[in-house]
Every structure is written in structure tokens, then in C-alpha cells.
Design a protein around this motif. Structure first.
Motif, PDB file in Angstrom:
ATOM      1  N   LYS A  84       0.845  -1.198   0.000  1.00  0.00           N
ATOM      2  CA  LYS A  84       0.000   0.000   0.000  1.00  0.00           C
ATOM      3  C   LYS A  84       0.875   1.241   0.000  1.00  0.00           C
ATOM      4  CE  LYS A  84      -3.645  -0.039   2.576  1.00  0.00           C
ATOM      5  NZ  LYS A  84      -4.542  -0.017   3.765  1.00  0.00           N
ATOM      6  N   VAL A  85       0.490   2.211  -0.832  1.00  0.00           N
ATOM      7  CA  VAL A  85       1.185   3.490  -0.922  1.00  0.00           C
ATOM      8  C   VAL A  85       0.169   4.592  -0.668  1.00  0.00           C
ATOM      9  CG1 VAL A  85       2.354   5.084  -2.484  1.00  0.00           C
ATOM     10  CG2 VAL A  85       2.964   2.666  -2.493  1.00  0.00           C
ATOM     11  N   LEU A  86       0.534   5.557   0.159  1.00  0.00           N
ATOM     12  CA  LEU A  86      -0.403   6.628   0.492  1.00  0.00           C
ATOM     13  C   LEU A  86       0.367   7.877   0.897  1.00  0.00           C
ATOM     14  CD1 LEU A  86      -3.305   7.670   1.142  1.00  0.00           C
ATOM     15  CD2 LEU A  86      -2.991   6.725   3.449  1.00  0.00           C
ATOM     16  N   TRP A  87       0.041   9.004   0.245  1.00  0.00           N
ATOM     17  CA  TRP A  87       0.538  10.298   0.680  1.00  0.00           C
ATOM     18  C   TRP A  87      -0.404  11.389   0.159  1.00  0.00           C
ATOM     19  CZ3 TRP A  87       2.871   8.140  -3.686  1.00  0.00           C
ATOM     20  CH2 TRP A  87       2.941   8.938  -4.820  1.00  0.00           C
ATOM     21  N   SER A  88      -0.290  12.557   0.752  1.00  0.00           N
ATOM     22  CA  SER A  88      -1.154  13.674   0.389  1.00  0.00           C
ATOM     23  C   SER A  88      -0.338  14.723  -0.340  1.00  0.00           C
ATOM     24  CB  SER A  88      -1.792  14.300   1.633  1.00  0.00           C
ATOM     25  OG  SER A  88      -2.622  13.361   2.288  1.00  0.00           O
ATOM     26  N   GLU A 112      -2.813   0.381  -4.166  1.00  0.00           N
ATOM     27  CA  GLU A 112      -2.634  -0.900  -3.479  1.00  0.00           C
ATOM     28  C   GLU A 112      -2.310  -2.000  -4.488  1.00  0.00           C
ATOM     29  OE1 GLU A 112      -5.814  -2.056  -0.936  1.00  0.00           O
ATOM     30  OE2 GLU A 112      -5.679  -0.275   0.356  1.00  0.00           O
ATOM     31  N   MET A 113      -1.571  -2.980  -3.992  1.00  0.00           N
ATOM     32  CA  MET A 113      -1.228  -4.145  -4.807  1.00  0.00           C
ATOM     33  C   MET A 113      -1.329  -5.368  -3.919  1.00  0.00           C
ATOM     34  SD  MET A 113       2.309  -4.904  -6.858  1.00  0.00           S
ATOM     35  CE  MET A 113       2.630  -6.504  -7.616  1.00  0.00           C
ATOM     36  N   ALA A 141      19.861   4.686   1.139  1.00  0.00           N
ATOM     37  CA  ALA A 141      18.613   3.979   0.838  1.00  0.00           C
ATOM     38  C   ALA A 141      17.699   4.912   0.069  1.00  0.00           C
ATOM     39  CB  ALA A 141      17.932   3.496   2.114  1.00  0.00           C
ATOM     40  N   LYS A 142      17.078   4.384  -0.963  1.00  0.00           N
ATOM     41  CA  LYS A 142      16.155   5.172  -1.787  1.00  0.00           C
ATOM     42  C   LYS A 142      14.827   4.438  -1.873  1.00  0.00           C
ATOM     43  CE  LYS A 142      15.554   7.018  -6.474  1.00  0.00           C
ATOM     44  NZ  LYS A 142      16.141   7.074  -7.838  1.00  0.00           N
ATOM     45  N   HIS A 143      13.769   5.051  -1.321  1.00  0.00           N
ATOM     46  CA  HIS A 143      12.423   4.483  -1.370  1.00  0.00           C
ATOM     47  C   HIS A 143      11.616   5.254  -2.411  1.00  0.00           C
ATOM     48  CE1 HIS A 143      13.027   3.349   3.151  1.00  0.00           C
ATOM     49  NE2 HIS A 143      13.857   2.718   2.343  1.00  0.00           N
ATOM     50  N   THR A 144      11.072   4.534  -3.385  1.00  0.00           N
ATOM     51  CA  THR A 144      10.282   5.153  -4.451  1.00  0.00           C
ATOM     52  C   THR A 144       8.849   4.659  -4.353  1.00  0.00           C
ATOM     53  OG1 THR A 144      12.243   5.175  -5.876  1.00  0.00           O
ATOM     54  CG2 THR A 144      10.118   5.552  -6.929  1.00  0.00           C
ATOM     55  N   TYR A 145       7.904   5.590  -4.271  1.00  0.00           N
ATOM     56  CA  TYR A 145       6.478   5.268  -4.167  1.00  0.00           C
ATOM     57  C   TYR A 145       5.764   5.815  -5.402  1.00  0.00           C
ATOM     58  CZ  TYR A 145       7.982   4.939   0.722  1.00  0.00           C
ATOM     59  OH  TYR A 145       8.662   4.647   1.873  1.00  0.00           O
ATOM     60  N   LEU A 146       4.869   4.989  -5.986  1.00  0.00           N
ATOM     61  CA  LEU A 146       4.141   5.383  -7.182  1.00  0.00           C
ATOM     62  C   LEU A 146       2.648   5.205  -6.950  1.00  0.00           C
ATOM     63  CD1 LEU A 146       6.811   3.413  -8.184  1.00  0.00           C
ATOM     64  CD2 LEU A 146       6.270   4.686 -10.255  1.00  0.00           C
ATOM     65  N   ALA A 147       1.878   6.265  -7.221  1.00  0.00           N
ATOM     66  CA  ALA A 147       0.424   6.214  -7.062  1.00  0.00           C
ATOM     67  C   ALA A 147      -0.206   7.310  -7.913  1.00  0.00           C
ATOM     68  CB  ALA A 147       0.021   6.389  -5.592  1.00  0.00           C
ATOM     69  N   ASN A 148      -1.313   6.977  -8.574  1.00  0.00           N
ATOM     70  CA  ASN A 148      -2.082   7.930  -9.383  1.00  0.00           C
ATOM     71  C   ASN A 148      -1.213   8.639 -10.425  1.00  0.00           C
ATOM     72  OD1 ASN A 148      -3.972   7.165  -7.510  1.00  0.00           O
ATOM     73  ND2 ASN A 148      -4.285   9.189  -6.645  1.00  0.00           N
ATOM     74  N   CYS A 160       8.165  -4.831  -7.192  1.00  0.00           N
ATOM     75  CA  CYS A 160       6.846  -4.279  -6.894  1.00  0.00           C
ATOM     76  C   CYS A 160       6.565  -3.087  -7.812  1.00  0.00           C
ATOM     77  CB  CYS A 160       6.762  -3.850  -5.423  1.00  0.00           C
ATOM     78  SG  CYS A 160       5.131  -3.253  -4.932  1.00  0.00           S
ATOM     79  N   ASN A 161       5.348  -3.013  -8.335  1.00  0.00           N
ATOM     80  CA  ASN A 161       4.994  -1.966  -9.293  1.00  0.00           C
ATOM     81  C   ASN A 161       4.724  -0.617  -8.639  1.00  0.00           C
ATOM     82  OD1 ASN A 161       5.144  -3.822 -11.401  1.00  0.00           O
ATOM     83  ND2 ASN A 161       3.002  -4.399 -11.175  1.00  0.00           N
ATOM     84  N   ILE A 162       4.441  -0.590  -7.341  1.00  0.00           N
ATOM     85  CA  ILE A 162       4.083   0.674  -6.687  1.00  0.00           C
ATOM     86  C   ILE A 162       5.074   1.079  -5.601  1.00  0.00           C
ATOM     87  CG2 ILE A 162       1.631   0.292  -7.152  1.00  0.00           C
ATOM     88  CD1 ILE A 162       1.287  -0.470  -4.215  1.00  0.00           C
ATOM     89  N   LEU A 163       6.022   0.215  -5.274  1.00  0.00           N
ATOM     90  CA  LEU A 163       6.960   0.505  -4.183  1.00  0.00           C
ATOM     91  C   LEU A 163       8.295  -0.167  -4.488  1.00  0.00           C
ATOM     92  CD1 LEU A 163       6.086   0.355  -0.407  1.00  0.00           C
ATOM     93  CD2 LEU A 163       8.206  -0.614  -1.227  1.00  0.00           C
ATOM     94  N   ARG A 164       9.355   0.619  -4.448  1.00  0.00           N
ATOM     95  CA  ARG A 164      10.701   0.071  -4.684  1.00  0.00           C
ATOM     96  C   ARG A 164      11.629   0.524  -3.559  1.00  0.00           C
ATOM     97  NH1 ARG A 164      11.986  -1.688  -9.816  1.00  0.00           N
ATOM     98  NH2 ARG A 164      14.155  -1.013  -9.583  1.00  0.00           N
TER      99      ARG A 164
END
Length: 391
Positions: free
Chosen positions: A53-57, A66-67, A217-224, A267-271
Motif C-alpha cells: 500500500k502506498v499513500l501520501w497527500s 494498493e497491490m 537507501a532510496k524508497h520510491t512510491y508510485l500512485a495515481n 513491486c509496481n508501486i513501491l521500490r
């Protein structure tokens, strides 16, 4: 006012609570039930889920994606327990009831259990206790999953290297250059491994520079259709100051991989990606950065360099232990044993944020930092032949 019958105990218990599961493993456990009074239970249902799950405003919208990795549903039954025609059972107080369950995780790639700033990957088992004229009661239990990442593949065993050259200016006037090249013997590592760095630095500008290395460390989040990136420095090491017109080399400079999660790449939405940054801090200018990608795996990379060094150190220390030299004076008392805790010099630790990079790194004139410590303890030996103290 409706008063519902209370359930004394309703929980999910795994057969091996500390186990970390991989794809294809079987997850087993029990649902435990105890009642305070005679209770009719129509069904005990089980739901197992694994969700990324990815979520931010953002300024204009809430980004959410979500996946699903896992979804398993089942209705549990007890052995040798009489049931009514509708499948319900009567539970009586004083008895312990166990509903066993088991299911296999998918063989395909699973996201490693992870919790980040803008997203997570979670796995859990949820049980539902259903009774006539009562809302379903829930019990939930999390479990951890790790996606197997083998760092012993030919691609991850290959060495990687890079070079960087940057011309420096001072008030738009050319001021020499900074050059560096760095390499590591492999790309894949595991938690606790030592990364040995070979690097060469050259400084022809008028400023004093400092070479450093850090694991990022690099966290990549993808949504919308949007992307959110979060980076964090995990640990670092530094070299000596390099004055104008001088060079420096690293041979065997090492940095240890801290306790971190394996890379999440499928993962397609979180790396979750990692890299080794070899960089030079330059006063009054941007850092010169060389980025070497890393893959952190879940399988051991074999005997690490520190293991062999520890073994040699141990054998060396044992050889000294075996030497029983008569008349050897007793060693002086340890400074750390005498000086109070507040005055001890802390061992070098990694700065997690870049905020300290510009403090006392590259002074115009070299100086030694001042540390205010208590004086060392007085050491006294007793001469057994003369029977007096020698200071």
C-alpha cells in the motif's frame, strides 16, 4: 439495550511465531476459542492477506495505490466436534477449542515485509467468529515475509566502478578541478558484509577537501501517476583531508552493511533500492558524487572479509596468550574502566543525515579538534625486591 455474550478468548496463534516466510512456504497455526457461557458458533472463518500500500497527500489530491500479493479464505472446522444440521457448534465454558489452519504462500515473487514513510508491505491472518444475532468478532495476527534475493548470481558478483571529474570555480574564476575514481569488487551484499572500496582522489583546486563514502537507501512510491521519493543516509566513513595539489588513495577502505531490509525491486508501486555514494565535500561548492548501485540480498554471500580478518586476529591474539613470559609487569589499568561514562570518547558512528557534512570537514587551515577529557589514571608498580612504590 442489547447485551452480547462475551468470549473469554479468541486469538490466532502461529505454529512457529518467529518464522520469516518465503514464497512457497506453508503457514500453519490455530485459532483458539474459550467461552464464558454456553455459546452457539455458526462459523469460524479465516482470511489471509498480503498487501502493498502506498499513500501520501499532495497539494491537490490524496495519492493512494494498493497491490495484492496474497488472498486466502477458508472456513475452519474442529475434528470430532458434533455439528448441527446448519453446521453450527455448541461451545461450553471450561473447554479449550482449537481450529487448525494451513495455507501455502504463492510461488511467485512476494514483496518483503516493509514499512516506510509513504508506504508498506504487510501480511496478516484474520479470523472471524460468527454467532447468531451477534456481530462477527475478529482476531488478527501479522507474520513476516521476505522475498528471496540471491546475491551470488553472476551479475551481482561482477565488480562495478565509476569516475567523476568536476571543474571548480571561485567567483566565476577557474579554480582547478576535483577528480575521483572508485570501484567495489561486487554489486550484491547482505546484512553485516563489509564493502571494500578502492578509490583515487585528486585535488588541484585551492580548497581543502574531504573524501567520504556512504550507503544510501532510496524508497520510491508510485500512485495515481505520481512518484514520491524518500532518501536516507544509513552509514558512512570518511578519509583524510586532501590539500591543494595533492592526491589520496583508498585501498581496503571498508564500510559495513547495517541491519536493513533486502532490496525490493519487483513491486509496481513501491521500490527499495540501495547505493554506495563515494563523494568529496568541497567548501563553498556542491559535493562531487559518484553513485555505485547496490543490491542487498536475503541469502548469505559466503565468508565475508571481516570473518577472515577476525579469524586471523583471533589466532594472533591466541599466540600471545600462549606466551607465558615470567617477570612481565602487570598492564596499567584500563582508561575506560577508570574514567566515568560521561567522559568516554564515543566510537565513530554513521551520521544519518547530511547536516554534519559541512561542520569542521574542510577548514581553511588544518587543526586538531579539542576534546575535554579527564586526565588518565596514575599508574603505580610495586617492586617486590625493593618493597617500595615506583611512580
Amino acid at each position: 439495550m442489547v447485551v452480547f455474550k462475551k468470549i473469554k478468548c479468541f486469538e490466532v496463534v502461529f505454529t512457529d511465531p518467529e518464522k520469516v516466510y518465503c514464497g512457497g512456504d506453508k503457514v500453519t497455526g490455530r485459532v483458539l476459542v474459550e467461552v464464558c457461557e454456553v455459546t452457539r458458533v455458526t462459523a469460524i472463518k479465516l482470511l489471509a492477506c498480503g498487501v502493498a500500500k502506498v499513500l501520501w497527500s499532495s497539494a491537490s489530491q490524496n495519492c493512494k495505490q494498493e497491490m495484492e500479493y496474497l488472498r486466502y479464505e477458508d472456513t475452519l472446522h474442529m475434528e470430532d466436534q458434533p455439528t448441527d444440521s446448519d453446521g453450527s457448534v455448541i461451545l461450553r465454558p471450561g473447554n479449550h477449542y482449537e481450529y487448525k489452519f494451513g495455507f501455502e504462500l504463492p510461488q511467485g515473487p512476494l514483496g518483503t515485509t516493509f514499512k516506510g514513510k509513504y508506504g508498506s508491505v504487510k501480511y496478516w491472518v484474520k479470523a472471524f467468529l460468527e454467532r447468531p444475532s451477534h456481530p462477527a468478532q475478529e482476531a488478527r495476527k501479522k507474520f513476516e515475509v521476505v522475498d528471496f534475493v540471491d546475491v551470488n548470481t553472476p551479475d551481482l558478483l561482477s565488480p562495478i566502478s565509476g569516475k567523476k571529474h568536476k571543474k571548480m570555480t571561485c567567483l566565476f574564476i577557474p579554480d582547478g578541478h576535483i577528480s575521483m575514481s572508485a570501484s567495489i569488487n561486487r554489486k550484491g551484499f547482505c546484512e553485516g558484509d563489509d564493502i571494500c572500496i578502492s578509490a583515487d582522489f585528486e585535488n588541484t583546486c585551492s580548497r581543502i577537501v574531504v573524501p567520504k563514502a556512504a550507503i544510501l537507501a532510496k524508497h520510491t512510491y508510485l500512485a495515481n501517476g505520481l512518484t514520491k521519493v524518500f532518501t536516507q543516509k544509513l552509514c558512512s566513513v570518511r578519509g583524510n583531508h586532501i590539500i591543494s595539489g595533492m592526491t589520496d588513495s583508498w585501498r581496503g577502505k571498508s564500510i559495513r552493511v547495517p541491519k536493513i531490509k533486502p532490496s525490493i525491486l519487483g513491486c509496481n508501486i513501491l521500490r527499495v533500492e540501495y547505493s554506495l555514494l563515494v563523494y568529496v565535500s568541497v567548501p563553498g561548492a556542491k559535493k562531487v558524487i559518484l553513485d555505485l548501485p547496490l543490491v542487498i540480498g536475503s541469502s548469505s554471500s559466503g565468508l565475508s572479509s571481516r570473518s577472515s580478518s577476525m579469524a586471523s586476529q583471533t589466532s594472533s591474539e591466541m599466540s600471545w596468550v600462549e606466551l607465558n613470559i615470567p617477570g612481565t609487569p602487570e598492564a596499567p589499568p584500563c582508561y575506560l574502566d577508570i574514567v566515568s561514562e560521561d567522559h568516554r570518547l564515543e566510537s565513530p558512528t554513521a551520521r544519518l543525515i547530511d547536516e554534519f557534512d559541512n561542520i569542521c570537514d574542510s577548514p581553511i587551515f588544518m587543526y586538531a579538534p579539542e576534546f575535554k577529557f579527564m586526565p588518565p589514571p596514575t599508574y603505580t608498580e610495586v617492586d617486590t625486591n625493593k618493597n617500595h612504590c615506583v611512580n
